[in-house]
Enzyme design. Structure first.
Site, mmCIF file in Angstrom:
data_model
loop_
_atom_site.group_PDB
_atom_site.id
_atom_site.type_symbol
_atom_site.label_atom_id
_atom_site.label_comp_id
_atom_site.label_asym_id
_atom_site.label_seq_id
_atom_site.Cartn_x
_atom_site.Cartn_y
_atom_site.Cartn_z
ATOM 1 C CG ASP A 20 -2.165 0.870 1.019
ATOM 2 O OD1 ASP A 20 -2.014 2.048 0.617
ATOM 3 O OD2 ASP A 20 -3.273 0.369 1.253
ATOM 4 C CD GLN B 164 -16.860 4.099 7.792
ATOM 5 O OE1 GLN B 164 -15.890 3.918 7.062
ATOM 6 N NE2 GLN B 164 -18.108 3.985 7.351
ATOM 7 N NE ARG B 165 -13.350 2.493 4.322
ATOM 8 C CZ ARG B 165 -13.033 3.783 4.405
ATOM 9 N NH1 ARG B 165 -13.482 4.505 5.427
ATOM 10 N NH2 ARG B 165 -12.283 4.362 3.499
ATOM 11 C CE LYS C 258 -4.934 3.911 4.195
ATOM 12 N NZ LYS C 258 -6.052 3.484 3.323
ATOM 13 C CB CYS D 173 -9.050 -15.899 -13.753
ATOM 14 S SG CYS D 173 -9.351 -15.171 -15.384
ATOM 15 C CB CYS E 227 -13.819 -16.547 -16.000
ATOM 16 S SG CYS E 227 -12.390 -17.539 -16.469
ATOM 17 C CB CYS F 23 -15.583 2.597 -0.643
ATOM 18 S SG CYS F 23 -15.909 0.835 -0.757
ATOM 19 C CB CYS G 57 -10.842 -16.987 -19.878
ATOM 20 S SG CYS G 57 -10.073 -15.618 -18.997
ATOM 21 C CB CYS H 82 -7.375 -18.521 -16.802
ATOM 22 S SG CYS H 82 -9.187 -18.590 -16.723
#
Length: 387
Positions: free
Chosen positions: A179, A189-190, A203, A292, A295, A309, A366, A369
């Protein structure tokens, strides 16, 4: 002569020393050989058959391995100094025949004596993972397997936080977190890896500190980088499982494509407002190939049809539910337990308190894959997923 040198000289007069070769022979004859080095040191190898018991736990747990105070106890550190101090401590608590291995593990290796990568659990491990060990499906061997495993978590946010916390607590031996973001107050909050004091910190580094505080015995790698097609294979290398905790399509397609190319299982999760889903994408599954990500979603949708989000919002506890399911699938995979979500998606509707399972099939045509498909290379993900 310094105080330290004087102390060592006195200890060498008091504590018998043996060479590594002598210690090896005595150990084969029944003496107790104890490696008192740190987990970081012993992770690189220990004398064959040695007991791992860190110095800070030695006096507390010595009776588990040498219940008779008259037993011959051989102590080994890295260079032969710490073992002298530790031997003196054992003499003070009543052990009568304690010896230090001169030159420690460094000399043990130079004399080409047998070594092994540690797979046994020390007393701290047995206490920490006692509830796992009680399970016949896990036991000591299963816990060893977890400690020898390596999991990469891409995204140390709402999904990565609970997944990382529980995998660290479960004793997954190596966790790597990718990250390049910084902790923002709106994350709290989460994203349970962080506190208010973490605001403004990278982070990955902040998450590493939290996880090491939870379980000092595991290795946690903080990768403060943005995953891209130039570094993805290097970052994924050496891991057994990849957890996708990202919230954008560019990263999801990149993670999928790299996992397909490298044959790695991709534990995928996503959340949106009050709903979430989790599945396992793993075309290379030796028990039977599953789909995958491509697909199901060969190409990314237009941005206006898939807001993040940050744009649509999310109920704070929802990523916790999905992240824990990702951690559960990871542990099942590492322990080879149960039935993985390799051809199913579990959808969770928090407002209706309802889990729904959907069967999904691998697409034999696919482009990534499919049967006989040659890997087409990494795409320009940022442009392809930006509309």
């Amino acid at each position: 002569m310094s105080l330290k040198d004087s102390t060592l000289a006195l200890l060498r007069q008091k504590i018998p020393e043996v060479t590594p070769t002598e210690a090896h022979t005595m150990h084969r004859g029944g003496s107790v050989l104890i490696d008192i080095r740190t987990p970081e040191e012993t992770s690189l190898g220990i004398p064959l058959g040695a007991v791992i018991l860190t110095r800070d736990r030695l006096e507390l747990n010595i009776e588990d391995h040498a219940p008779d105070p008259a037993a011959t106890v051989l102590l080994l550190c890295n260079s032969g100094v710490r073992s002298l101090y530790a031997a003196d401590n054992l003499l003070n608590v009543g052990y009568r025949d304690v010896r230090s291995v001169a030159g420690g593990f460094m000399r043990w290796k130079s004399e080409q004596l047998p070594t092994q990568i540690p797979t046994s659990l020390d007393s701290d491990d047995r206490q920490r993972y006692a509830r796992h060990i009680m399970l016949p499906e896990v036991g000591i061997e299963g816990q060893k397997r977890l400690l020898e495993s390596s999991v990469l978590i891409v995204g140390a946010g709402g999904l990565g936080s609970p997944a990382a916390m529980y995998l660290a607590a479960a004793g997954v031996g190596t966790l790597s977190l990718v990250d390049n973001d910084f902790v923002d107050r709106s994350n709290l909050q989460r994203q349970i890896l962080y506190s208010d004091a973490s605001t403004g910190l990278p982070k990955a580094e902040s998450a590493r500190a939290t996880l090491k505080a939870l379980n000092p015995g595991i290795r946690v790698n903080a990768v403060n980088a943005r995953l891209d097609r130039d570094n993805v294979e290097q970052i994924f290398s050496g891991h057994d499982v990849v957890i996708d905790g990202t919230d954008n399509f560019a990263s999801r397609y990149l993670i999928n494509d790299a996992c397909v190319r490298l044959g790695l299982p991709n534990i995928h999760g996503s959340v949106f407002r009050f709903e979430g889903q989790v599945t396992v994408f793993w075309p290379a599954n030796p028990r039977g190939p599953g789909p995958c990500y491509r697909c199901l979603y060969p190409e990314p949708p237009p941005p206006e049809l898939a807001p993040s989000c940050g744009e649509a919002g999310v109920m704070g506890v929802l990523p916790g539910v999905i992240g824990l399911l990702q951690a559960t699938e990871t542990l099942k995979l590492l322990l080879e337990l149960g039935e993985l979500l390799t051809s199913r998606i579990v959808h969770y509707d928090a407002l209706q308190a309802r889990f729904t399972t959907h069967n999904v099939n691998r697409d034999p045509a696919c482009s990534y894959c499919g049967d006989g498909q040659v890997f087409p290379g990494y795409a320009d993900y940022q442009n392809n997923c930006s509309g």
